[in-house]
Design a protein around this motif. Structure first.
Motif, mmCIF file in Angstrom:
data_model
loop_
_atom_site.group_PDB
_atom_site.id
_atom_site.type_symbol
_atom_site.label_atom_id
_atom_site.label_comp_id
_atom_site.label_asym_id
_atom_site.label_seq_id
_atom_site.Cartn_x
_atom_site.Cartn_y
_atom_site.Cartn_z
ATOM 1 N N ASN A 213 24.642 7.725 -7.646
ATOM 2 C CA ASN A 213 24.142 7.462 -9.232
ATOM 3 C C ASN A 213 25.988 8.080 -9.959
ATOM 4 O O ASN A 213 25.239 7.544 -10.679
ATOM 5 N N ILE A 214 26.146 8.519 -8.992
ATOM 6 C CA ILE A 214 27.549 8.762 -9.873
ATOM 7 C C ILE A 214 28.480 7.016 -9.296
ATOM 8 O O ILE A 214 28.364 6.448 -8.528
ATOM 9 N N SER A 215 28.996 6.950 -10.775
ATOM 10 C CA SER A 215 29.427 5.603 -11.507
ATOM 11 C C SER A 215 30.847 5.572 -11.683
ATOM 12 O O SER A 215 30.902 5.996 -13.010
ATOM 13 N N TYR A 216 31.827 4.567 -11.819
ATOM 14 C CA TYR A 216 32.830 4.575 -12.127
ATOM 15 C C TYR A 216 33.016 3.387 -12.962
ATOM 16 O O TYR A 216 33.633 3.890 -14.254
ATOM 17 N N ILE A 217 31.758 3.122 -13.377
ATOM 18 C CA ILE A 217 31.641 2.179 -14.533
ATOM 19 C C ILE A 217 30.853 2.622 -15.966
ATOM 20 O O ILE A 217 31.398 2.729 -17.084
ATOM 21 N N LYS A 218 30.099 4.315 -15.259
ATOM 22 C CA LYS A 218 29.867 5.258 -16.576
ATOM 23 C C LYS A 218 30.372 6.188 -16.782
ATOM 24 O O LYS A 218 32.368 6.837 -16.705
ATOM 25 N N THR A 219 30.168 6.555 -17.927
ATOM 26 C CA THR A 219 31.407 7.495 -18.569
ATOM 27 C C THR A 219 31.617 8.829 -18.078
ATOM 28 O O THR A 219 30.485 8.702 -17.121
ATOM 29 N N ILE A 220 32.883 9.543 -17.995
ATOM 30 C CA ILE A 220 32.661 11.167 -16.828
ATOM 31 C C ILE A 220 31.427 11.625 -17.450
ATOM 32 O O ILE A 220 30.650 12.751 -17.069
ATOM 33 N N ASP A 221 30.989 11.641 -19.312
ATOM 34 C CA ASP A 221 30.717 12.979 -19.608
ATOM 35 C C ASP A 221 28.787 11.705 -19.729
ATOM 36 O O ASP A 221 28.467 13.317 -18.647
ATOM 37 N N ILE A 224 28.785 13.940 -15.892
ATOM 38 C CA ILE A 224 29.177 15.261 -15.276
ATOM 39 C C ILE A 224 27.122 15.740 -16.039
ATOM 40 O O ILE A 224 26.948 16.011 -14.878
ATOM 41 N N LYS A 225 26.312 15.135 -16.957
ATOM 42 C CA LYS A 225 25.340 15.175 -17.157
ATOM 43 C C LYS A 225 24.341 15.661 -16.438
ATOM 44 O O LYS A 225 23.575 15.621 -15.317
ATOM 45 N N GLY A 226 24.585 14.032 -15.348
ATOM 46 C CA GLY A 226 24.223 13.465 -14.426
ATOM 47 C C GLY A 226 23.628 14.698 -12.841
ATOM 48 O O GLY A 226 22.783 15.018 -11.979
ATOM 49 N N ILE A 227 24.974 14.841 -12.653
ATOM 50 C CA ILE A 227 25.402 16.253 -11.686
ATOM 51 C C ILE A 227 24.653 17.822 -12.087
ATOM 52 O O ILE A 227 23.996 18.636 -11.258
#
Length: 549
Positions: A213-221, A224-227
């Motif tokens: 689910n970590i994605s370089y397309i998503k924002t950093i926020d 981090i919230k997903g993790i």
């Protein structure tokens, strides 16, 4: 003793599942006495295993049912007691609550106090029955009676009986109690191994899910919230957050779970003698079972409520990120253990790696964009009349792409490709590029080569690969009258259709040495005239609607 009396005795042993007192007179006959004891043990073991209904090879072990039945068996020997079981952590040597027959947090706290003090470790085998006054439980006088579980000479855990009287056991059935402890040790060891395996599977599954689910397309926020959300589920803890350090050296809460907000006293504070400051400054982690006993970090309770008892704090260090992860549990909740610590350690380390990669990725991306801008400037330096053309084409293309619903990755590709869509003009003679009048047939034939020349220049640049159609086909038209290949309708890639609309609109509105640019209103009419013939009608409509709004 006559045979019929022996038959009656054995029948009584069978009916009572081994739990009877053997007449003292028989103890003088050692051989017979050993046979009777062996039969007692056999009857008790069969009855116990049947009652526990436990299959060690079963895929699904009903932990709670097994322990509740175990407590019923233990109450045969210790009536009026309630039982708690703590498993031994092989790595730390400490004990972690594994099962409680009654959820009484004051009693659990008193047991853990006695374990920390080492009082309950004074009993080393099930042959030794000793009760200790529970001095840590003030509500009423109670006694702690520990029964260690030993398998292959290794202590795997400890049962603790809580009773208002000192525990005692009839010496005549002590050997049966010892057999019960052996039965429980074997079965509970299987349960603990299964529990450990399940948790490791879940942790691995979590790690895979989070990694995917970590994605370089998503924002950093968003990442981090997903993790953090995944971590909350994995360690079954709703009080979590990240503490970061701002530019002024102040600590503050970030990415805080909804439940933790109620327990935060200070949202921003300076470095001091709290556990968060210590973790960040010294780059060390903490897993404290009872924070109220830690005088060293007592000032932590000026930041978060003293209703929190168990603290797990792990440092987070990455480029542009200095702070720590925090998970806590309340006084009436079980403490965070070693397994939760391992999960947090794994995930926060991977979060740090991800954040470092993001920083590196951003740096590379900036370098790519600077390189792209430099190449675009080289084109415009050769043709001053098209100054700003690439930037405008980029802006129009992004407007179309965004309103068309393209994702961030696609928009990033458009941004770079649009800047370089005319890079091929570098290979066109200056006499043609700078000509102050319309091109003749020969000159136009040469000019039509610039999309392909551009493609040959960038085709080996990997980060631009998705943008090749933008450069190569930006002069193609739906009716096949475009160049360099005369592609028709849907055979023209989406990026190229976007490029054709953006490039043509800017060409219409830009001044040339041989003509003045059209007004926006006239250019829009011209685009509508050829919409569906040269240009994708949907994309033309999007551009016009966006420009008008």
């Amino acid at each position: 003793m006559e045979n019929r009396d022996l038959i009656k005795l054995f029948d009584s042993i069978r009916k009572n599942k081994g739990l009877i007192k053997v007449p003292q007179s028989l103890q003088k006959n050692k051989i017979l006495y050993d046979v009777i004891r062996s039969y007692q043990l056999d009857c008790f073991e069969r009855a116990s295993n049947e009652f526990l209904n436990f299959e060690s090879n079963s895929d699904k072990i009903e932990k709670d049912i097994f322990f509740k039945n175990s407590c019923k068996l233990l109450r045969i020997f210790f009536p009026d007691s309630i039982f708690y079981y703590y498993k031994r952590n092989e790595e730390t040597g400490g004990y972690e609550l594994f099962f409680s027959e009654v959820q009484n947090n004051e009693i659990i706290t008193s047991i853990e106090e006695a374990l920390v003090e080492g009082i309950l470790e004074l009993v080393s085998s099930s042959q030794e029955i000793r009760s200790f006054e529970n001095i840590y439980y003030l509500e009423k006088k109670t006694y702690l009676t520990p029964f260690p579980l030993i398998l292959n000479n290794e202590k795997i855990g400890i049962f603790i009986a809580i009773c208002e009287k000192k525990a005692s056991i009839n010496i005549d059935i002590l050997f049966i109690f010892e057999r019960l402890m052996q039965i429980l040790a074997t079965n509970i060891n299987a349960i603990q191994l299964n529990d450990q395996l399940t948790k490791k599977k879940n942790t691995l599954s979590l790690f895979i899910d989070v990694t995917e689910n970590i994605s370089y397309i998503k924002t950093i926020d968003e990442n981090i919230k997903g993790i953090i959300l995944a971590l909350q589920k994995a360690i079954n803890c709703n009080l979590t957050g990240i503490i970061l350090v701002d530019k002024n050296g102040q600590l503050f809460f970030k990415y805080v779970s909804k439940d933790l907000y109620n327990y935060i006293i200070k949202h921003k504070w300076s470095f001091g003698k709290d556990i968060f400051s210590e973790c960040i400054e010294k780059n060390i982690s903490f897993n404290i079972t009872d924070m109220h006993k830690s005088r060293l970090y007592s000032k932590t309770f000026t930041i978060v409520s003293d209703q929190l008892k168990s603290f797990l704090v792990y440092p987070l260090k990455a480029v542009n990120f200095v702070g720590c992860f925090f998970a806590g549990r309340l006084i009436n909740e079980p403490s965070l253990g070693h397994e939760e610590y391992d999960i947090v350690m794994t995930m926060i380390k991977n979060l740090s790696i991800f954040l470092n990669n993001i920083a590196l990725y951003d740096e590379i991306k900036i370098n790519y964009e600077l390189t792209t801008a430099a190449l675009a400037s080289a084109i415009e330096a050769k043709d001053p009349y098209t100054k700003g053309h690439s930037q405008r084409v980029m802006r129009y293309s992004l407007l179309i792409g965004k309103n068309f619903g393209l994702n961030e990755s696609a928009l990033r590709t458009i941004r770079l490709a649009a800047m370089l869509h005319d890079i091929g003009k570098i290979g066109i003679p200056e006499a043609i590029i700078l000509k102050r009048g319309p091109l003749n047939e020969y000159e136009y034939k040469i000019m039509k080569k610039h999309p392909y020349i551009g493609y040959t220049i960038i085709k080996n640049i990997k980060y631009l690969s998705a943008g090749f159609p933008f450069v190569l086909y930006h002069h193609e038209k739906l009716n096949g009258s475009g160049y360099p290949f005369g592609l028709k309708s849907e055979k023209i890639p989406l990026f190229a259709r976007i490029a054709a609309v953006a490039d043509s609109f800017d060409a219409l509105t830009s001044d040339r040495p041989y003509r003045k640019g059209l007004s926006f209103a006239d250019a829009i009419l011209e685009m509508q005239k050829y919409s569906g013939i040269y240009f994708d009608k949907q994309l033309v409509d999007i551009l016009i609607k966006t420009l008008k709004s």
